[in-house]
Design a protein around this motif. Structure first.
Motif, PDB file in Angstrom:
ATOM      1  N   VAL A 113       0.843  -1.203   0.000  1.00  0.00           N
ATOM      2  CA  VAL A 113       0.000   0.000   0.000  1.00  0.00           C
ATOM      3  C   VAL A 113       0.876   1.251   0.000  1.00  0.00           C
ATOM      4  CG1 VAL A 113      -1.836   1.232   1.206  1.00  0.00           C
ATOM      5  CG2 VAL A 113      -1.790  -1.268   1.240  1.00  0.00           C
ATOM      6  N   ALA A 114       1.961   1.206   0.792  1.00  0.00           N
ATOM      7  CA  ALA A 114       2.884   2.344   0.832  1.00  0.00           C
ATOM      8  C   ALA A 114       3.556   2.555  -0.523  1.00  0.00           C
ATOM      9  CB  ALA A 114       3.932   2.125   1.926  1.00  0.00           C
ATOM     10  N   ALA A 115       3.870   1.459  -1.227  1.00  0.00           N
ATOM     11  CA  ALA A 115       4.494   1.574  -2.546  1.00  0.00           C
ATOM     12  C   ALA A 115       3.560   2.287  -3.523  1.00  0.00           C
ATOM     13  CB  ALA A 115       4.863   0.182  -3.075  1.00  0.00           C
ATOM     14  N   VAL A 116       2.275   1.922  -3.488  1.00  0.00           N
ATOM     15  CA  VAL A 116       1.293   2.587  -4.359  1.00  0.00           C
ATOM     16  C   VAL A 116       1.134   4.047  -3.959  1.00  0.00           C
ATOM     17  CG1 VAL A 116      -1.121   2.613  -5.084  1.00  0.00           C
ATOM     18  CG2 VAL A 116       0.085   0.431  -4.852  1.00  0.00           C
ATOM     19  N   ALA A 117       1.066   4.305  -2.634  1.00  0.00           N
ATOM     20  CA  ALA A 117       0.897   5.681  -2.149  1.00  0.00           C
ATOM     21  C   ALA A 117       2.075   6.560  -2.534  1.00  0.00           C
ATOM     22  CB  ALA A 117       0.708   5.675  -0.637  1.00  0.00           C
ATOM     23  N   ALA A 118       3.287   5.994  -2.565  1.00  0.00           N
ATOM     24  CA  ALA A 118       4.460   6.780  -2.951  1.00  0.00           C
ATOM     25  C   ALA A 118       4.366   7.255  -4.398  1.00  0.00           C
ATOM     26  CB  ALA A 118       5.728   5.955  -2.740  1.00  0.00           C
ATOM     27  N   LEU A 119       3.688   6.472  -5.243  1.00  0.00           N
ATOM     28  CA  LEU A 119       3.587   6.815  -6.664  1.00  0.00           C
ATOM     29  C   LEU A 119       2.379   7.707  -6.982  1.00  0.00           C
ATOM     30  CD1 LEU A 119       4.402   3.295  -8.163  1.00  0.00           C
ATOM     31  CD2 LEU A 119       5.916   5.284  -8.117  1.00  0.00           C
ATOM     32  N   LEU A 120       1.397   7.745  -6.103  1.00  0.00           N
ATOM     33  CA  LEU A 120       0.164   8.485  -6.395  1.00  0.00           C
ATOM     34  C   LEU A 120       0.371   9.956  -6.727  1.00  0.00           C
ATOM     35  CD1 LEU A 120      -2.700   7.226  -4.025  1.00  0.00           C
ATOM     36  CD2 LEU A 120      -2.569   7.102  -6.517  1.00  0.00           C
TER      37      LEU A 120
END
Length: 288
Positions: A113-120
């Protein structure tokens, strides 16, 4: 867009996913996932490497957040940056907690989830704060307030996880599904509870700073220190609930169901501080 604004979040996401893979390997050695590539027994370096990857990811993610908010001499902010900053705080707390106890199962849930949030923020960079809205205290108030909401949201989700884990330990004890095996790999409930109260303490501190900066900002803009509108009243009630929970924990050892219920109640009231106030303004009073 600067190349650093692309490289930094992409690097953070990659490092988080590599740390996630290491956590899967550590859990695979414990028999959680037969399909995982298990780490050989007796190799403590897997955990240390996973922690190092998380720390590197946190550094890249933090740089990406700073660079994303300060672009072209302006200040960008939006839901993607707020969500990204919230997950950064969550991963940081997990990294610190992982120094003393095994929390691979929590990492497996949070790091993707953090990986996706970093890219958002690459897709949703947010809006540029205009000069007339950017009072001296407006930006700190906005950032700290958003982080307070985000951290207490993590606390509420964590409380729901504890409730689900407590119930599922009995219901799924004889099952061999991935969910049952994942729950078995979660830290002890006392460890989960310690993480919960650290989130609450951090969120309460940020909420206190939000209230104080809001009082000063209100006096600067509206000429009075405190406006008792719907948002302020709900926010103060939520602040009182979380404060009472921390005091009760300190003085009387509140834990278990009492702590979980107060956590969810406090976040519910905090949610009403914005959503409820917007509902009153837009639906009942027909104002924007």
């Amino acid at each position: 867009m600067s190349i650093l604004l692309v490289i930094a979040p992409a690097l953070a996401a990659l490092l988080y996913l590599l740390a996630w893979r290491r956590s899967l390997r550590a859990m695979g050695a414990a028999g959680w996932d037969a399909g995982a590539d298990p780490a050989p027994p007796g190799r403590p370096g897997v955990r240390e490497l996973g922690s190092a990857l998380m720390l590197a990811g946190l550094a890249a993610h933090g740089f990406a957040l700073h660079a994303g908010m300060r672009v072209d001499g302006g200040f960008h902010f939006g839901f993607a940056l707020a969500l990204s900053a919230t997950l950064w705080v969550g991963v940081l707390l997990l990294w610190f907690e992982g120094l003393s106890v095994r929390i691979e199962a929590l990492r497996v849930g949070v790091l993707p989830v953090a990986a996706v949030a970093a890219l958002l923020p690459l897709v949703f960079p947010g809006i540029v704060m205009t000069v007339e809205r950017s009072q001296p205290l407006f930006l700190p108030h906005l950032v700290v307030g958003t982080l307070a909401y985000g951290v207490l949201l993590l606390a509420a989700v964590h409380a729901l996880l504890m409730i689900a884990a407590s119930r599922a330990l009995h219901r799924l004890s004889r099952e061999s599904s991935p969910l049952a095996r994942w729950i078995e790999q979660l830290p002890a409930l006392m460890v989960l509870e310690r993480v919960l109260f650290r989130l609450i303490a951090l969120g309460f501190g940020l909420l206190t700073l939000t209230a104080l900066s809001g009082i000063v900002f209100s006096e600067e803009v509206f000429g009075r220190a405190l406006r008792l509108d719907h948002k302020t009243v709900f926010a103060l009630i939520a602040w009182a609930l979380f404060g009472a929970l921390l005091v009760g924990r300190r003085l009387w050892g509140w834990r278990g169901r009492t702590a979980l219920r107060l956590t969810l109640a406090g976040f519910g009231v905090l949610l009403l501080a914005y959503v409820g106030s917007r509902f009153v303004l837009e639906v009942i009073l027909r104002r924007v």
